[in-house]
Write a protein that holds these residues in place. Structure first.
Motif: not given
Ligand code: SF4
Ligand code: SAM
Length: 460
Positions: A183-185, A187-195, A227-229
């Motif tokens: 997962g990811c917390n 929320f970069c505005t372009f990115c679907i990953v947290p969703h 990990g995403q971060n």
């Molecule tokens: Fe940002 Fe990476 Fe998380 Fe996407 S996965 S919102 S690019 S930090």
């Protein structure tokens, strides 16, 4: 048969499904084929699904036309990955018309309700749909399709816990991916990953260390922590402490990790590059853009200057470190001036490689609603300009490597005795092997020729 540990409410059904499928495959071994799109995270999820399917007695097969179970592990990060999936589903329809095949779709795309609606409507012959939080239930789903004639759509929006102790069937012989968090917390505005992957959840550090110890016992020499971060790892110790723990594992030769968010890479982690002998001199540090204006509306929460400061600190503690990055061109409203700032940053950092993308609008992300007055044609011109400058740097840096000696972890030796592997700095290097060289060896190679994006050398 090996028992697996899964969340309590599904454990009985799961074990039952595994046993049923195992018996079914005893009569005549059935086969599976998984096609994976997207990132290392997806590749690793596919390795876990392979492990589960093999526990059920299925055998892996390369030819999808002959497989009894076909799975597409999908990616939602950019539109073209999504479009490819639809073509693939159509291809399986033709096979399904001739014989019984269980067709399953899973992964990030399947976390999006509008996609599930579209598949239900346009591709009704898909048997199983599930997302990123429930791949451990795959045997149950296949069991239901095969023996109860059911169709499965199971969308779990986020999971509370991480699943441990799943069997994993890994692809590579000498190096392995190890998930440390999901997962990811950010929320970069372009990115679907947290969703699609939900909120951050870290594995307990003892589980991570145990898994790596087991991998090393099986012959693995290098691990990449995923990990995403990874900088916000919180599995009982900090990420820097986790690196220290892993560095102590006897028999392990190399550690890498991805991905690091530039705003979060701490001095503690940076210092590890000068301290830990197994931590490779290479870092993937996605910058996305060199323009502060664009970084702000991307919600990246650093400036080009902050980023360069981190690069300089890393070079100070580890002079030979190499960098790769991710770059997005064509973010809504990005002008040529912004692109020039990105090119300027590329020149300052002197990357060794980069993943370069044209911005892709993702339904459900904030940027999808941003006004965009830049034409697709202009975005492509900007992209080519940036890529040209980037490639110039990469090719020039490579050409200066002739004569250098690198420590290479051998990943493969072909029948024609061509060896291939990577240096600690992550350069892809091929060389003429001999009968004593095998995958897993660590040898010194002197570079004799630089190709555009790879190197050739000889054993010394
Ligand atoms: Fe940002 Fe990476 Fe998380 Fe996407 S996965 S919102 S690019 S930090
Ligand atoms: N967590 C990682 C990070 O923050 O660096 C990145 C994960 S993402 C799967 C990998 C890369 O895909 C990102 O770094 C970004 O460059 C790219 N990406 C994500 N969303 C995108 C979009 N909508 N259009 C184009 N590229 C995108």
């Amino acid at each position: 048969m090996k028992k697996i540990q899964i969340v309590r409410d599904t454990v009985l059904n799961q074990q039952y499904a595994i046993n049923e499928l195992y018996r079914y495959n005893l009569e005549e071994k059935k086969t599976y084929h998984i096609v994976t799109f997207g990132c290392q995270m997806n590749e690793h999820d596919s390795e876990k699904m392979s492990g589960l399917l093999e526990l059920c007695g299925f055998e892996k097969i390369d030819n999808e036309e002959e497989a009894d179970v076909v799975l597409f592990n999908t990616c939602a990060v950019r539109e073209n990955a999504e479009l490819k999936i639809y073509g693939n589903i159509g291809r399986i329809k033709k096979i399904k018309e001739k014989r019984d095949v269980v067709l399953g779709l899973c992964g990030c795309m399947m976390q999006q309700k509008h996609i599930i609606q579209k598949i239900k409507k346009s591709y009704p012959y898909v048997d199983i749909i599930f997302g990123t939080h429930n791949y451990h239930e795959l045997p149950m789903y296949i069991n239901d399709v095969l023996f109860k004639n059911k169709k499965i759509i199971n969308l779990v929006e986020d999971s509370k816990a991480l699943i441990e102790d799943l069997p994993v069937k890994r692809k590579l012989g000498v190096k392995a991916y190890v998930n440390i968090m999901q997962g990811c917390n950010n929320f970069c505005t372009f990115c679907i990953v947290p969703h699609t992957r939900g909120r951050e959840k870290s594995r307990n550090y003892t589980d991570v260390v145990n898994e790596i110890q087991e991998l090393v016992a099986e012959g693995i020499k290098e691990v990449t922590l995923l990990g995403q971060n990874v900088n916000s790892y919180s599995g009982g110790i900090t990420f820097a402490e986790l690196l220290e723990e892993i560095n102590k594992i006897e028999g392990l030769k190399r550690i890498r990790f991805m991905t690091s968010h530039p705003k979060d890479i701490s001095d503690e982690v940076i210092n590890m590059f000068g301290k830990l002998d197994k931590l490779c001199e290479y870092l993937h540090l996605p910058v996305q853009s060199g323009s502060d204006r664009i970084l702000k509306i991307m919600n990246r929460r650093y400036t080009a200057e902050n980023y360069l400061e981190k690069i300089n600190k890393l070079r100070n503690v580890c002079p030979h470190i190499t960098f790769s990055t991710d770059l997005i061109i064509g973010f809504p409203g990005e002008t040529e001036e912004d692109v020039d700032k990105t090119i300027d940053l590329i020149k300052k950092v002197q990357y060794d490689s980069a993943f370069t993308f044209i911005y892709s609008k993702r339904v459900g992300t904030p940027a999808a609603k941003f006004e965009d007055n830049i034409s697709e044609e202009t975005k492509h011109i900007h992209f080519e300009k940036m890529l040209g400058e980037l490639n110039k740097i990469v090719i020039e840096k490579n050409s200066k490597r002739v004569g250098n000696i690198y420590e290479v972890l051998v990943e493969s030796v072909s029948k024609k005795m061509i060896g291939q592997g990577r240096s600690r700095e992550n350069h892809l290097i091929s060389f003429e092997a001999n009968e004593y060289v095998k995958a897993g060896d660590i040898i010194n190679i002197k570079i004799t020729r630089a190709r555009k994006f790879s190197l050739e050398g000889e054993i010394i």
